[in-house]
Enzyme design. Structure first.
Site, PDB file in Angstrom:
ATOM      1  N   LYS A 196       0.843  -1.196   0.000  1.00 11.01           N
ATOM      2  CA  LYS A 196       0.000   0.000   0.000  1.00 11.01           C
ATOM      3  C   LYS A 196       0.887   1.258   0.000  1.00 11.01           C
ATOM      4  CE  LYS A 196      -3.466   2.299   2.822  1.00 11.01           C
ATOM      5  NZ  LYS A 196      -4.409   2.224   3.923  1.00 11.01           N
ATOM      6  N   GLU A 202      10.496  -4.674   4.512  1.00 13.38           N
ATOM      7  CA  GLU A 202      10.561  -6.080   4.084  1.00 13.38           C
ATOM      8  C   GLU A 202      10.261  -6.194   2.592  1.00 13.38           C
ATOM      9  OE1 GLU A 202       8.876  -4.944   6.689  1.00 13.38           O
ATOM     10  OE2 GLU A 202       8.963  -6.342   8.395  1.00 13.38           O
ATOM     11  N   GLY A 254      -4.855  -1.886   4.923  1.00 13.84           N
ATOM     12  CA  GLY A 254      -4.034  -3.004   4.448  1.00 13.84           C
ATOM     13  C   GLY A 254      -4.676  -4.366   4.674  1.00 13.84           C
ATOM     14  N   ARG A 255      -5.170  -4.599   5.877  1.00 11.39           N
ATOM     15  CA  ARG A 255      -5.714  -5.923   6.206  1.00 11.39           C
ATOM     16  C   ARG A 255      -7.123  -6.140   5.650  1.00 11.39           C
ATOM     17  NH1 ARG A 255      -4.658  -2.704  10.361  1.00 11.39           N
ATOM     18  NH2 ARG A 255      -6.319  -1.951  11.705  1.00 11.39           N
ATOM     19  N   GLU A 340      -4.721  -6.913  14.800  1.00  6.40           N
ATOM     20  CA  GLU A 340      -4.219  -5.589  14.420  1.00  6.40           C
ATOM     21  C   GLU A 340      -5.353  -4.574  14.501  1.00  6.40           C
ATOM     22  OE1 GLU A 340      -0.676  -4.917  11.544  1.00  6.40           O
ATOM     23  OE2 GLU A 340      -2.416  -4.382  10.346  1.00  6.40           O
ATOM     24  N   HIS A 371      -4.529 -33.430  16.967  1.00  7.00           N
ATOM     25  CA  HIS A 371      -3.362 -34.226  17.353  1.00  7.00           C
ATOM     26  C   HIS A 371      -2.227 -33.353  17.839  1.00  7.00           C
ATOM     27  CE1 HIS A 371      -5.168 -37.934  15.866  1.00  7.00           C
ATOM     28  NE2 HIS A 371      -5.754 -37.128  15.010  1.00  7.00           N
ATOM     29  N   LYS A 500       9.194  -0.967  14.253  1.00  2.90           N
ATOM     30  CA  LYS A 500       9.740  -0.654  12.918  1.00  2.90           C
ATOM     31  C   LYS A 500      10.836   0.398  13.037  1.00  2.90           C
ATOM     32  CE  LYS A 500       5.584  -1.137  10.041  1.00  2.90           C
ATOM     33  NZ  LYS A 500       4.628  -0.414   9.213  1.00  2.90           N
TER      34      LYS A 500
HETATM   35  O1  F6P Z   1       1.076  -2.748   2.268  1.00  5.48           O
HETATM   36  P1  F6P Z   1       2.165  -2.150   3.072  1.00  5.48           P
HETATM   37  O2  F6P Z   1       2.126  -0.654   3.063  1.00  5.48           O
HETATM   38  O3  F6P Z   1       3.504  -2.665   2.614  1.00  5.48           O
HETATM   39  O4  F6P Z   1       1.970  -2.578   4.575  1.00  5.48           O
HETATM   40  C1  F6P Z   1       2.021  -3.919   4.961  1.00  5.48           C
HETATM   41  C2  F6P Z   1       1.484  -4.136   6.326  1.00  5.48           C
HETATM   42  O5  F6P Z   1       2.199  -3.376   7.279  1.00  5.48           O
HETATM   43  C3  F6P Z   1       1.313  -2.864   8.271  1.00  5.48           C
HETATM   44  O6  F6P Z   1       1.155  -1.502   8.057  1.00  5.48           O
HETATM   45  C4  F6P Z   1       1.831  -3.023   9.659  1.00  5.48           C
HETATM   46  O7  F6P Z   1       2.250  -4.300   9.942  1.00  5.48           O
HETATM   47  C5  F6P Z   1       0.005  -3.615   8.014  1.00  5.48           C
HETATM   48  O8  F6P Z   1      -1.093  -2.947   8.505  1.00  5.48           O
HETATM   49  C6  F6P Z   1       0.038  -3.747   6.538  1.00  5.48           C
HETATM   50  O9  F6P Z   1      -0.884  -4.674   6.087  1.00  5.48           O
END
Ligand code: F6P
Length: 532
Positions: A196, A202, A254-255, A340, A371, A500
């Site tokens: 987003k 990452e 995002g979620r 979240e 199990h 972060k």
């Molecule tokens: O889509 P982005 O901006 O890379 O964010 C990834 C994820 O990081 C967060 O902002 C925090 O973990 C989530 O809410 C989101 O889904």
């Protein structure tokens, strides 16, 4: 929510066995509800009519209906970020009008969906090709909401996956990237960078490494990249042509984002028509949530049962137990969705919460969980409300005996949790094996199941795209209802920021820089150990 009254209702039920509630012959019918092919049974809980009426009245008192309508209408209910919450607009019927700042967002949603479908079809039919020919593999690079939804859904809808193979890279751990890319041909791989913000460390690190991997063999790696983001500027800086950038607005959290561009990998995997069915299922749940009376409203009931267990009875966690192997990533998906969203400590106005916030959510598909951790669920000292779900039918017609056993296990677990096995019953069983005296008593005690443990069961026909859409939207709206009753903002996530920031500062230290002043002694010692 009046938590004191909730606590007094909870206290009133202490010591009462769930089975006693079934003296009311109508309970199974009264404490279950149907909606669009789904059956939700919450009769195997200690919720009684008075407590349910209280919770329903609290939902009304909290202005649930008005708040729900405000969300659907585009009001900026995410007050700490000044944003609307409109994932529902991504799946709304195209004739709908939903305005943000006076502008109808639906035509834009439609235009983007049409572009996605055109691109997905081109990838699937080979009219868009890689530099080595038809695309055989799609790699989605994203994390959190830009990963968990598509991963979960691609697995869930495996019987519908007839496009290129889909892979997912999320973890910053280079092992994830290396393991996924190993064996893929860069010349026939499409990489989708899903972020987003297009700043997530990452994702950007993985995307850069994937570009280098592809660049070693492919003359123009950028041509085999697509991007899903709210930032057109940043995707252009990364070298992805605007024709393969699918944008969305900040009113999609995002979620909650898999219904739009973040769902591109899923759309490529199952095709635009099945993707449309997935959206239709969610839309059906939206309609149900908006129109059904609170007493028959699945998301409302799921939320109230959840709050009864967590805020009322103090059960710290809840387990989501799909008896459907293909839903193996649903618990992980729901962890982000629920934790979240509702893992907050202050209410909308900044005051400390008057109760616990959302519970820990966890789970595994049945029967594997049986199990592994069901021992604790049946005989441990902590009570874990269980949310079972199972389909009437599976897809493997020639393996229907597997499906019967699967369903039998699901029903047996909720029955066992509720009924338990008394000391008298356990004693009788062990006596029949010839035990006597103290040894009989000792062995029998180990075989007692206290029972009286609550669970709910959701039954659907078959895990089609439509049904998956219904289930995910059901849980999204459950989060909303719980958020309203807690008085919190379910749509921000400030709790992820501090870690972060600290990780960004520590990165250079782990590459050899001095440990900065002010680090606590434990972190300093760990860093020094890692540097040595
Ligand atoms: O889509 P982005 O901006 O890379 O964010 C990834 C994820 O990081 C967060 O902002 C925090 O973990 C989530 O809410 C989101 O889904």
């Amino acid at each position: 929510m009046d938590f004191q009254t909730l606590a007094s209702h909870a206290k009133r039920t202490q010591g009462r066995h769930i089975l006693d509630l079934f003296k009311d012959a109508g309970r199974a019918m009264a404490f279950s509800t149907h909606a669009d092919g789904l059956l939700f049974d919450y009769s195997k809980t200690n919720l009684d009519r008075d407590a349910l009426e209280f919770l329903l009245a609290e939902a009304e008192r909290a202005g649930l209906a008005e708040k729900r309508d405000a969300m659907f209408s585009g009001a900026k209910i995410n007050e700490t970020e000044g944003r609307a919450v409109l994932h529902t607009a991504l799946r709304a019927a195209f004739g709908t009008v939903v305005e943000v700042d006076g502008e109808n967002v639906i035509p834009g949603v439609r235009a983007t969906r049409d572009r996605m479908a055109e691109f997905a079809n081109a990838v699937r039919d080979g009219s868009y090709i890689g530099q080595g020919g038809k695309i055989t593999d799609v790699v989605n690079i994203g994390i959190g909401g830009s990963d968990l939804g598509p991963v979960m859904a691609v697995k869930a809808l495996a019987p519908y996956c007839n496009g290129p193979r889909c892979h997912f890279i999320s973890n910053i751990d280079g092992a994830h990237l290396a393991d996924v890319l190993k064996g893929l041909n860069p010349e026939t791989t499409l990489v989708i960078v899903a972020s987003k913000t297009f700043t997530t460390i990452e994702t950007m690190t993985n995307a850069a490494s994937a570009k280098a991997w592809m660049g070693a063999l492919v003359a123009d790696p950028g041509a085999q990249f697509a991007a899903l983001s709210t930032s057109a500027e940043k995707t252009a800086d990364f070298g992805i042509d605007a024709s393969r950038v699918f944008g969305f607005e900040d009113w999609v959290g995002g979620r909650y984002s898999m219904w739009g561009p973040i769902g591109l990998s899923l759309m490529i995997a199952i095709g635009p028509e099945n993707f449309a069915d997935f959206l239709a299922g969610a839309r059906a749940m939206d309609d149900h949530f908006r129109k059904a009376d609170l007493r028959q409203n699945l998301p409302v009931l799921l939320a109230l049962v959840g709050m009864w267990h967590h805020q009322g009875l103090g059960y710290a966690t809840r387990a989501v137990l799909p008896y459907e192997q293909r839903l193996e990533r649903l618990p992980a998906y729901l962890q982000q969705l629920e934790m979240e969203s509702n893992g907050k400590r202050v209410s909308m106005d900044g005051a400390d919460l008057q109760s616990v916030s959302g519970p820990v959510v966890w789970g595994e598909p049945g029967t594997n969980g049986q199990h592994a951790f069901y021992q604790l669920i049946h005989q441990g000292t902590a009570i874990v409300p269980c949310e079972f779900m199972v389909g009437k039918q599976g897809f493997e017609a020639d393996l229907s005996h597997h499906h019967h056993l699967l369903v039998a296990n699901c029903l047996a677990q909720s029955e066992a949790l509720m009924k338990g096995r008394s000391l008298a019953e356990a004693t009788e069983i062990m006596a029949a094996k010839g035990l006597t005296g103290d040894e009989l008593d000792r062995q029998a005690r180990h075989r007692v199941f206290p029972g009286n443990r609550p669970s709910t069961t959701l039954i659907y026909d078959k895990l089609t795209p439509f049904v998956l859409g219904q289930i995910v939207a059901l849980y999204e709206h459950r989060v909303f209802v719980e958020g309203v009753l807690l008085g919190i903002n379910s749509y921000d996530q400030w709790g992820v920021e501090l870690g972060k920031e600290l990780a960004l500062a520590l990165g250079p230290v782990l590459s050899g820089e001095e440990v900065p002043d002010g680090k606590d002694p434990s972190t300093r010692m760990l860093v020094q150990h890692l540097q040595s």
